[in-house]
Design an enzyme around this catalytic site. Structure first.
Site, PDB file in Angstrom:
ATOM      1  N   LYS A  53       0.844  -1.204   0.000  1.00  0.00           N
ATOM      2  CA  LYS A  53       0.000   0.000   0.000  1.00  0.00           C
ATOM      3  C   LYS A  53       0.875   1.248   0.000  1.00  0.00           C
ATOM      4  CE  LYS A  53      -3.906  -2.316   2.155  1.00  0.00           C
ATOM      5  NZ  LYS A  53      -4.610  -2.746   3.368  1.00  0.00           N
ATOM      6  N   GLN A  97      -4.869  -1.572   9.549  1.00  0.00           N
ATOM      7  CA  GLN A  97      -4.914  -2.888   8.913  1.00  0.00           C
ATOM      8  C   GLN A  97      -5.665  -3.881   9.811  1.00  0.00           C
ATOM      9  OE1 GLN A  97      -3.909  -3.500   5.823  1.00  0.00           O
ATOM     10  NE2 GLN A  97      -4.345  -5.676   5.879  1.00  0.00           N
ATOM     11  N   ASP A 120     -10.945   3.475   4.045  1.00  0.00           N
ATOM     12  CA  ASP A 120     -11.437   2.099   3.904  1.00  0.00           C
ATOM     13  C   ASP A 120     -12.960   2.097   3.734  1.00  0.00           C
ATOM     14  OD1 ASP A 120      -9.604  -0.058   4.000  1.00  0.00           O
ATOM     15  OD2 ASP A 120      -9.248   0.255   6.149  1.00  0.00           O
TER      16      ASP A 120
HETATM   17  N1  GUN Z   1      -7.561  -6.509   5.777  1.00  0.00           N
HETATM   18  C1  GUN Z   1      -7.946  -7.163   4.661  1.00  0.00           C
HETATM   19  N2  GUN Z   1      -8.510  -6.310   3.773  1.00  0.00           N
HETATM   20  C2  GUN Z   1      -8.472  -5.089   4.357  1.00  0.00           C
HETATM   21  C3  GUN Z   1      -8.910  -3.803   3.924  1.00  0.00           C
HETATM   22  O1  GUN Z   1      -9.456  -3.605   2.827  1.00  0.00           O
HETATM   23  N3  GUN Z   1      -8.686  -2.796   4.810  1.00  0.00           N
HETATM   24  C4  GUN Z   1      -8.097  -2.993   6.028  1.00  0.00           C
HETATM   25  N4  GUN Z   1      -7.945  -1.938   6.825  1.00  0.00           N
HETATM   26  N5  GUN Z   1      -7.700  -4.166   6.454  1.00  0.00           N
HETATM   27  C5  GUN Z   1      -7.884  -5.211   5.612  1.00  0.00           C
END
Ligand code: GUN
Length: 293
Positions: A53, A97, A120
């Site tokens: 990311k 995350q 998100d």
């Molecule tokens: N863990 C798996 N997919 C995601 C996501 O799209 N956002 C976040 N914050 N954690 C994740």
């Protein structure tokens, strides 16, 4: 029939090029979109996702910072940390995350993120907007799926979309986005009886179960579009999806591979959401307006 491969890398590059142009435009207003990613604990898969990311942000000229916190971090300390990010104007997007280590409450942390920085799209305010009309930050994975379908010119209106999985991250928001696009939507899950029968009635099948090669080719309606959200690691280290790709590709009209399908789109939509958050701080921006791109 041999399915067309829906190439997530190509589609992702298309959107990233557009986002880069918008990042460059923002630079002339003295704004550089900034994303803060918080990772608690030492789950190796999460660490890879987080690094990817950050790298993606930099690849289009955005700013990013990664905050690794120990797995012993308390709920109060994590909330307080998120609040420091809320207060920093150069941070437009905040992502914590998931999943968090045991003992930490995901929902409470998400609610501590300022809704206008929740790139998100998981905050109640943004999830509520998604259900009622349109969220400024559609959750990245299901939004990426919608962008892939749109890019490929696949008609959604009037189609039967079947989603396998009811998670807050994928299944539920995917259902809302497909519903808004005019599909008739069925959400299947671990308690669904005769799952193959539901799958066989799908014009668009979205698999988000987290079980390697779970969906078999003979569950798929000939000519259906198959979107595989799963990313599973096999004992030999190889990645595979939730769909048994080879048997499914014989029946479907189009299919996403793993890797190289939905995965790159998730990160790209995160860039788009962060960019949107930065653009919303411009004096003439409406703020939490709905998405045009
Ligand atoms: N863990 C798996 N997919 C995601 C996501 O799209 N956002 C976040 N914050 N954690 C994740």
């Amino acid at each position: 029939m041999t399915a067309k491969i829906i190439d997530g890398k190509v589609i992702s590059d298309f959107f990233r090029a557009e986002y880069k142009r918008r990042v460059d435009r923002l630079a002339s207003s003295g704004i550089r979109p900034g994303l803060a990613v918080v990772i608690v604990g030492d789950d190796p898969a999460s660490q890879v996702y987080v690094r990817n990311k950050a790298k993606a942000c930099e690849s289009i000229g955005m700013y990013s910072e990664v905050h690794p916190l120990p797995s012993t971090t308390s709920q109060a300390a994590l909330t307080a940390f998120v609040e420091t990010l809320n207060a920093r104007p150069e941070i437009h997007g905040i992502l914590v995350q998931l999943p968090l280590p045991k003992g930490l409450d995901d929902r409470a942390v998400i609610e501590a993120i300022a809704a206008e920085k929740d790139v998100d799209g998981f905050h109640y305010a943004n999830m509520g907007a998604l259900v009622i009309d349109e969220s400024p930050y559609p959750p990245c994975t299901p939004y990426g799926v919608m962008k892939m379908l749109e890019y490929e010119g696949i008609t959604i209106e009037g189609k039967h979309a079947v989603i396998i999985g009811r998670s807050n991250i994928v299944g539920k928001p995917q259902a809302m986005l497909l519903l808004k696009a005019g599909a008739t939507v069925t959400v299947c899950h671990s308690k669904t009886q005769d799952l193959p029968a539901f799958c066989r009635s799908a014009d668009i099948l979205v698999a988000a179960v987290g079980r390697p090669n779970f969906v078999e080719g003979h569950w798929i309606k000939p000519g259906a579009v198959v979107i595989d959200v799963g990313i599973n690691r096999l004992p030999d280290g190889k990645l595979c999806g939730d769909v048994d790709y080879h048997s499914a590709a014989e029946v479907a009209s189009a299919i996403t591979p793993v890797p190289g399908g939905v995965g790159p789109m998730t990160i790209t939509m995160l860039l788009g959401n962060t960019l949107h958050a930065a653009e919303a701080t411009l004096p003439n921006a409406v703020g939490m307006e709905t998405r045009l791109a």
